[in-house]
Design a protein around this motif. Sequence first.
Motif, PDB file in Angstrom:
ATOM      1  N   SER A 102      14.089  12.104  -4.592  1.00  0.00           N
ATOM      2  CA  SER A 102      14.979  10.943  -4.587  1.00  0.00           C
ATOM      3  C   SER A 102      14.228   9.649  -4.318  1.00  0.00           C
ATOM      4  O   SER A 102      14.562   8.599  -4.880  1.00  0.00           O
ATOM      5  N   HIS A 103      13.198   9.712  -3.458  1.00  0.00           N
ATOM      6  CA  HIS A 103      12.464   8.504  -3.075  1.00  0.00           C
ATOM      7  C   HIS A 103      11.121   8.377  -3.789  1.00  0.00           C
ATOM      8  O   HIS A 103      10.332   7.477  -3.472  1.00  0.00           O
ATOM      9  N   GLY A 104      10.855   9.263  -4.727  1.00  0.00           N
ATOM     10  CA  GLY A 104       9.597   9.174  -5.462  1.00  0.00           C
ATOM     11  C   GLY A 104       8.368   9.462  -4.618  1.00  0.00           C
ATOM     12  O   GLY A 104       7.306   8.870  -4.828  1.00  0.00           O
ATOM     13  N   VAL A 105       8.509  10.383  -3.659  1.00  0.00           N
ATOM     14  CA  VAL A 105       7.406  10.712  -2.745  1.00  0.00           C
ATOM     15  C   VAL A 105       6.691  11.962  -3.236  1.00  0.00           C
ATOM     16  O   VAL A 105       7.321  12.988  -3.533  1.00  0.00           O
ATOM     17  N   ALA A 106       5.368  11.891  -3.315  1.00  0.00           N
ATOM     18  CA  ALA A 106       4.559  13.013  -3.777  1.00  0.00           C
ATOM     19  C   ALA A 106       4.222  13.953  -2.622  1.00  0.00           C
ATOM     20  O   ALA A 106       4.478  13.655  -1.445  1.00  0.00           O
ATOM     21  N   ALA A 107       3.637  15.108  -2.968  1.00  0.00           N
ATOM     22  CA  ALA A 107       3.240  16.070  -1.933  1.00  0.00           C
ATOM     23  C   ALA A 107       2.240  15.452  -0.973  1.00  0.00           C
ATOM     24  O   ALA A 107       2.322  15.630   0.244  1.00  0.00           O
ATOM     25  N   TRP A 108       1.270  14.711  -1.527  1.00  0.00           N
ATOM     26  CA  TRP A 108       0.274  14.018  -0.709  1.00  0.00           C
ATOM     27  C   TRP A 108       0.076  12.604  -1.237  1.00  0.00           C
ATOM     28  O   TRP A 108      -0.038  12.393  -2.446  1.00  0.00           O
ATOM     29  N   SER A 109       0.070  11.654  -0.324  1.00  0.00           N
ATOM     30  CA  SER A 109      -0.184  10.253  -0.663  1.00  0.00           C
ATOM     31  C   SER A 109      -1.401   9.780   0.120  1.00  0.00           C
ATOM     32  O   SER A 109      -1.698  10.295   1.207  1.00  0.00           O
ATOM     33  N   GLY A 110      -2.082   8.801  -0.449  1.00  0.00           N
ATOM     34  CA  GLY A 110      -3.262   8.260   0.211  1.00  0.00           C
ATOM     35  C   GLY A 110      -3.272   6.750   0.156  1.00  0.00           C
ATOM     36  O   GLY A 110      -2.668   6.136  -0.729  1.00  0.00           O
ATOM     37  N   VAL A 111      -3.935   6.138   1.130  1.00  0.00           N
ATOM     38  CA  VAL A 111      -4.054   4.686   1.180  1.00  0.00           C
ATOM     39  C   VAL A 111      -5.410   4.307   1.755  1.00  0.00           C
ATOM     40  O   VAL A 111      -5.941   4.971   2.647  1.00  0.00           O
ATOM     41  N   GLY A 112      -5.968   3.255   1.212  1.00  0.00           N
ATOM     42  CA  GLY A 112      -7.220   2.704   1.707  1.00  0.00           C
ATOM     43  C   GLY A 112      -7.312   1.249   1.311  1.00  0.00           C
ATOM     44  O   GLY A 112      -6.364   0.679   0.754  1.00  0.00           O
ATOM     45  N   ALA A 113      -8.435   0.620   1.598  1.00  0.00           N
ATOM     46  CA  ALA A 113      -8.611  -0.789   1.238  1.00  0.00           C
ATOM     47  C   ALA A 113     -10.046  -1.027   0.818  1.00  0.00           C
ATOM     48  O   ALA A 113     -10.979  -0.384   1.321  1.00  0.00           O
ATOM     49  N   ILE A 114     -10.206  -1.977  -0.098  1.00  0.00           N
ATOM     50  CA  ILE A 114     -11.528  -2.421  -0.534  1.00  0.00           C
ATOM     51  C   ILE A 114     -11.808  -3.762   0.149  1.00  0.00           C
ATOM     52  O   ILE A 114     -11.051  -4.727  -0.019  1.00  0.00           O
ATOM     53  N   TYR A 115     -12.869  -3.828   0.936  1.00  0.00           N
ATOM     54  CA  TYR A 115     -13.309  -5.064   1.593  1.00  0.00           C
ATOM     55  C   TYR A 115     -14.597  -5.510   0.911  1.00  0.00           C
ATOM     56  O   TYR A 115     -15.656  -4.896   1.123  1.00  0.00           O
ATOM     57  N   ALA A 116     -14.527  -6.558   0.105  1.00  0.00           N
ATOM     58  CA  ALA A 116     -15.705  -6.890  -0.696  1.00  0.00           C
ATOM     59  C   ALA A 116     -15.557  -8.250  -1.365  1.00  0.00           C
ATOM     60  O   ALA A 116     -14.471  -8.859  -1.362  1.00  0.00           O
ATOM     61  N   SER A 117     -16.650  -8.702  -1.965  1.00  0.00           N
ATOM     62  CA  SER A 117     -16.605  -9.872  -2.843  1.00  0.00           C
ATOM     63  C   SER A 117     -15.850  -9.504  -4.115  1.00  0.00           C
ATOM     64  O   SER A 117     -15.594  -8.315  -4.386  1.00  0.00           O
ATOM     65  N   LYS A 118     -15.495 -10.506  -4.912  1.00  0.00           N
ATOM     66  CA  LYS A 118     -14.745 -10.237  -6.139  1.00  0.00           C
ATOM     67  C   LYS A 118     -15.524  -9.324  -7.082  1.00  0.00           C
ATOM     68  O   LYS A 118     -14.951  -8.399  -7.678  1.00  0.00           O
ATOM     69  N   GLU A 119     -16.833  -9.566  -7.210  1.00  0.00           N
ATOM     70  CA  GLU A 119     -17.638  -8.758  -8.124  1.00  0.00           C
ATOM     71  C   GLU A 119     -17.715  -7.311  -7.656  1.00  0.00           C
ATOM     72  O   GLU A 119     -17.545  -6.374  -8.446  1.00  0.00           O
ATOM     73  N   VAL A 120     -17.975  -7.129  -6.361  1.00  0.00           N
ATOM     74  CA  VAL A 120     -18.081  -5.777  -5.819  1.00  0.00           C
ATOM     75  C   VAL A 120     -16.726  -5.076  -5.866  1.00  0.00           C
ATOM     76  O   VAL A 120     -16.638  -3.877  -6.147  1.00  0.00           O
ATOM     77  N   ALA A 121     -15.642  -5.823  -5.624  1.00  0.00           N
ATOM     78  CA  ALA A 121     -14.301  -5.220  -5.662  1.00  0.00           C
ATOM     79  C   ALA A 121     -13.963  -4.694  -7.051  1.00  0.00           C
ATOM     80  O   ALA A 121     -13.359  -3.631  -7.189  1.00  0.00           O
ATOM     81  N   ARG A 122     -14.375  -5.442  -8.089  1.00  0.00           N
ATOM     82  CA  ARG A 122     -14.117  -4.968  -9.452  1.00  0.00           C
ATOM     83  C   ARG A 122     -14.850  -3.653  -9.717  1.00  0.00           C
ATOM     84  O   ARG A 122     -14.293  -2.708 -10.295  1.00  0.00           O
ATOM     85  N   ALA A 123     -16.101  -3.589  -9.284  1.00  0.00           N
ATOM     86  CA  ALA A 123     -16.875  -2.357  -9.466  1.00  0.00           C
ATOM     87  C   ALA A 123     -16.270  -1.212  -8.641  1.00  0.00           C
ATOM     88  O   ALA A 123     -16.235  -0.055  -9.097  1.00  0.00           O
TER      89      ALA A 123
END
Length: 545
Positions: free
Chosen positions: A303-324
């Motif tokens: 009903s809520h569109g929840v999968a068996a396992w979900s993951g989350v993280g973040a990219i901390y970087a310059s724009k160029e490094v973030a794209r890569a």
Amino acid sequence: MNSTSLESALTEWTYILGESRVIPATAEAFGASTIGASTIGAKRNIPAILKPGNREEIAAILKVAQQWRIAVYPVSTGNNWGYGSANPVEDDCVVLDLSQLNRISDFDPELGVVTVEPGVTQGALRKFLDQNDGDYLVPVTGAGPTCSLLGNALERGYGITPITDHFAAVTKIEAVLPDGSIYETALSELGGQEVDRLFKWGVGPYIDGLFSQGNFGVVVRMTIALAPAPETITAFFFSTKDDARLEALVPTVRAVLRALTGSVVAINLLNDQRMLSMMTPFPEDKAVDGVLPPQEVEKMANSHGVAAWSGVGAIYASKEVARAARRTLRRLLGPVTDRLVFVDRRKVNTARNLARLLPGKLATRLQGMADTLSGALEIMHGAPNEVALALAYWRSGELPGPGQPKNPARDGCGLIWFAPLVPIRGDDVRRYTDMIERICPQYGINPLITLTTVSDRCFDSTVPLLFDRNDPEATARANACYKALYEAGRREGFLPYRLNIDAMGSIHAQGSAFSKLASQLKAAVDPNFILAPGRYVSRIQHSEV
């Protein structure tokens, strides 16, 4: 402790602090305080609360405590929810409330170090940095803006901002020892206060570590290194519908951390029930003996569109490094996930604007999603908020009114954290999740599982044992569940990195060399065992001498 000794000590403490900062153990005096409340159901006899304002008053308090053999237990802000809140490990400890020590000093905007006292909260440091052009991230946790930075670091807390290990960020400690003397490192005593703030290890034996998960002194000042705010911060969310892919997902998480070292510093994995606890109220009418049956979990997840396992993280970087980094994440996570999306503040604002144009329920759902994403993003930006704290209220507790901060201990929530370490190996994670899913329902506890990387080798898993604290039977079952998980984890190799006040004795095995040495060191600095007795370090036994 006898009543005469306590009365004598209280008289001397009143002379030191004044009547307003010595709170006796009466219902009227304790009425405005959350000290004594606890989400784990623990109750302690607390003779009084003392509220010092500086290290000199703390030193004087401890000298009186030694003279009259009165145990004292320091707390920073008292918001150690799920582990005992502001309660001592043992009965008859006077609580030393350090929340009035709330100064921030010695901020170096060039090198990124700052010194805080115990009462400095995550929210206070964020405000200070904003007002002082501090382009740095606060080492936040999910516990929210009102929680102590110093207290969390001493408990070896962690987060998902670039300096994930909060005690690792500690470069200098100043403490009052149990006899009232002041501890500083050798570098500072030699006149090297400046470099001492910049170099964690100092010179000579590393004694600062004794104050982490210990009871060797009252830490009154701590210098921490801050992570500079990067050019871009981009959150990424991924999921897999098939629980059978967990064994393949786990080593992929390890591969991501190794491939993107410095840009992606931590990743959370959450099972379906943990995700649902953030998205919908607990459906009491669907539960059987307090536990959601598998078919109900599946129905709610669909009903809520929840999968068996979900993951989350973040990219901390310059724009160029973030794209890569985004390309690398797609390459690594793509084969083992069904969905991978990247979100930043711009996308959240776009979603909010779109919600204003949509009708009824669709607008409400999109707005709610945007608010949740915004809360997660702010934490990744080093701005504390209460988005994760709502979890404590899923099974019990009364949510506070608008504008009033959440406080699970004050608000009647039942919460015990089980926080074991788990190797980042697929087979080990499967054994671990099977253990949690087998044991928790036996005690009326829903198995909500989060796995957070503390390195590229090890997860810390946080499992909230949520229960109705007003029900004595539910409280007893939750505490029994913790014990069952601890014992099963001990057999399987999944042991906690952090303990609640009722579990401190579990690390003291008979004949343990660790316990013997820790007790001998404690006896050397605190022979009367007046400071935080029982906190991680046990009282020395005559047979050990």
